[in-house]
Design an enzyme around this catalytic site. Structure first.
Site, mmCIF file in Angstrom:
data_model
loop_
_atom_site.group_PDB
_atom_site.id
_atom_site.type_symbol
_atom_site.label_atom_id
_atom_site.label_comp_id
_atom_site.label_asym_id
_atom_site.label_seq_id
_atom_site.Cartn_x
_atom_site.Cartn_y
_atom_site.Cartn_z
ATOM 1 N N GLN A 74 119.364 97.274 66.982
ATOM 2 C CA GLN A 74 120.374 98.194 67.483
ATOM 3 C C GLN A 74 121.236 98.707 66.341
ATOM 4 O OE1 GLN A 74 122.360 96.711 70.919
ATOM 5 N NE2 GLN A 74 123.932 98.304 70.958
ATOM 6 N N HIS A 306 125.579 54.867 66.666
ATOM 7 C CA HIS A 306 125.877 53.575 67.273
ATOM 8 C C HIS A 306 127.228 53.559 67.982
ATOM 9 C CE1 HIS A 306 126.215 52.879 62.678
ATOM 10 N NE2 HIS A 306 127.221 53.621 63.073
#
EC number: 2.7.7.23
Length: 408
Positions: A74, A306
């Protein structure tokens, strides 16, 4: 018959997720929004023209080997009308036009029966959309743009069927003060000259414009998956419900996965991790020991090693969470979580965690309040409680005073 898919927009309401990718490339249920759309249309058309601009290389690189896809950039003028006009010299006499940011269930064969057609969807909040008014024969007689008093509960659903006459009408459309040429303005001219059928969509439809829309669409698509386990599963792993584990993924010992969920190639889960329903772990992610992820999308190469919890969140690529990073996702008063969207405070949904861009690192014991957005390339130091949005490229840390006293 060809198809035009509009992919040039910046997706500003979805920042920071669109800082490094165009909105159609946001992954939902394990693949980009745009891929879901292409799969709905590719068997119906000869060519698919993707109208690109913002971060175009992301789209081109991903779809460059698709035999039916061609890329058109475009120009300087923005707007959906200008995007369609980009394909003027390329498409067949009749063609489909589809917004590149919608997830929908209905098939598109019905559109092929008509010269001109617009998809419409009944919604509870039409004032937030472009409203469509139909006559007794389901022909469109009026379009309203986000009206205070809508004349209908039907909205423009972003799927169209046209012939080349639409190009002539788009070219006659005035460019707005924002410098845009809108497709809906051209359709207003079209309905004065031709019969334009309003085709009602009966299935699921989602205009993916806000972060929680992504999570909602993710749930809808995950509810449709069937179990397919090709990855490596170690001992004492529990898998419940419909789960896809791609080849090259590893689920380590004593982990629990509750579907629907998708674990992509190269992802590692566990040991002793908990993946809860409506979670997608994209390629090369890691959810480690005693970490829990629920109803979230974790993008490529992100590590949650963890003792962490991520719920109802979207985490960008290449993020790394320190031990005990926690995302809160629920208010004490049980009201909808509020989120900043383009400088406005907006109510979202009951449960929403953090919306995080790419390349974010957290130290140990970092917590996020519900609905917080974190921009890309941020560092967050240990023990921080993040209760507001963080702009991209920010280092956040705290200084606690340490007191040292001699013991007798």
């Amino acid at each position: 018959m060809d198809a035009i898919i509009l992919c040039a927009g910046k997706g500003e309401r979805l920042r920071p997720l669109t800082e490094n990718r165009p909105k159609p490339m946001i992954p939902i249920a394990g693949k980009p929004i745009l891929q879901h759309i292409i799969e709905k249309v590719e068997d119906l058309v000869d060519n698919i023209y993707l109208i690109v601009k913002y971060k175009k290389e992301k789209i081109v690189d991903y779809f460059k080997n698709h035999p039916k896809i061609k890329f058109l950039e475009q120009g300087e003028i923005d707007g959906t009308g200008q995007a369609v006009l980009t394909a003027k010299d390329y498409v067949d006499d009749e063609f489909l036009v589809i917004n590149g940011d919608i997830i929908f269930e209905d098939d598109l064969e019905e559109f092929l029966k008509y010269k001109y057609a617009v998809a419409v969807k009944e919604v509870k909040n039409p004032e937030n959309f472009g409203v469509v008014v139909l006559d007794d024969e389901n022909n469109i007689i009026e379009l309203q743009e986000k009206p205070e008093n809508p004349k209908s509960n039907l909205i423009n659903a972003g799927i169209y069927k046209f012939d080349k006459k639409i190009f002539e009408l788009i070219e006659k459309t005035k460019i707005s003060e924002r410098g845009e040429r809108e497709l809906t303005d051209a359709i207003k001219h079209l309905i004065k000259e031709e019969k334009v059928k309003g085709i009602k969509l009966n299935g699921y439809w989602n205009d993916v414009g806000r972060p929680w829309d992504i999570l909602e669409a993710n749930k809808y698509l995950l509810d449709k998956i069937n179990t397919d386990i090709k990855g490596k599963i170690e001992e004492n792993v529990v898998i419940k419900g419909e789960v896809i584990i791609e080849e090259g993924a590893i689920v380590k010992a004593n982990s629990v996965i509750e579907g629907p969920a998708i674990i992509k190639k190269g992802a590692v889960v566990g040991p002793l991790a908990y993946i809860r329903p409506y979670t997608v772990l994209m390629e090369n992610t890691f959810v480690g020991n005693s970490s829990e992820v629920k109803a979230s999308i974790i993008m490529k190469n992100t590590k949650i090693p963890h003792l962490s919890y991520v719920g109802d969140s979207i985490i960008g690529e290449n993020c790394n969470f320190g031990c005990n990073t926690i995302t809160a996702n629920l208010r004490f008063d049980d009201k909808p979580v509020k989120v900043n969207i383009k400088s406005k405070r907006v109510e979202s949904v009951r449960k929403l965690g953090v919306i995080m861009g790419d390349n974010v690192k957290t130290g140990i014991q970092v917590s996020f309040m519900p609905g917080v957005k974190v921009g890309s390339n941020c560092w967050i130091g240990a023990s921080c409680l993040i209760d507001r949005d963080i702009e991209s490229n920010t280092f956040v840390y705290k200084r606690d005073e340490l007191i040292f006293r001699k013991l007798k």
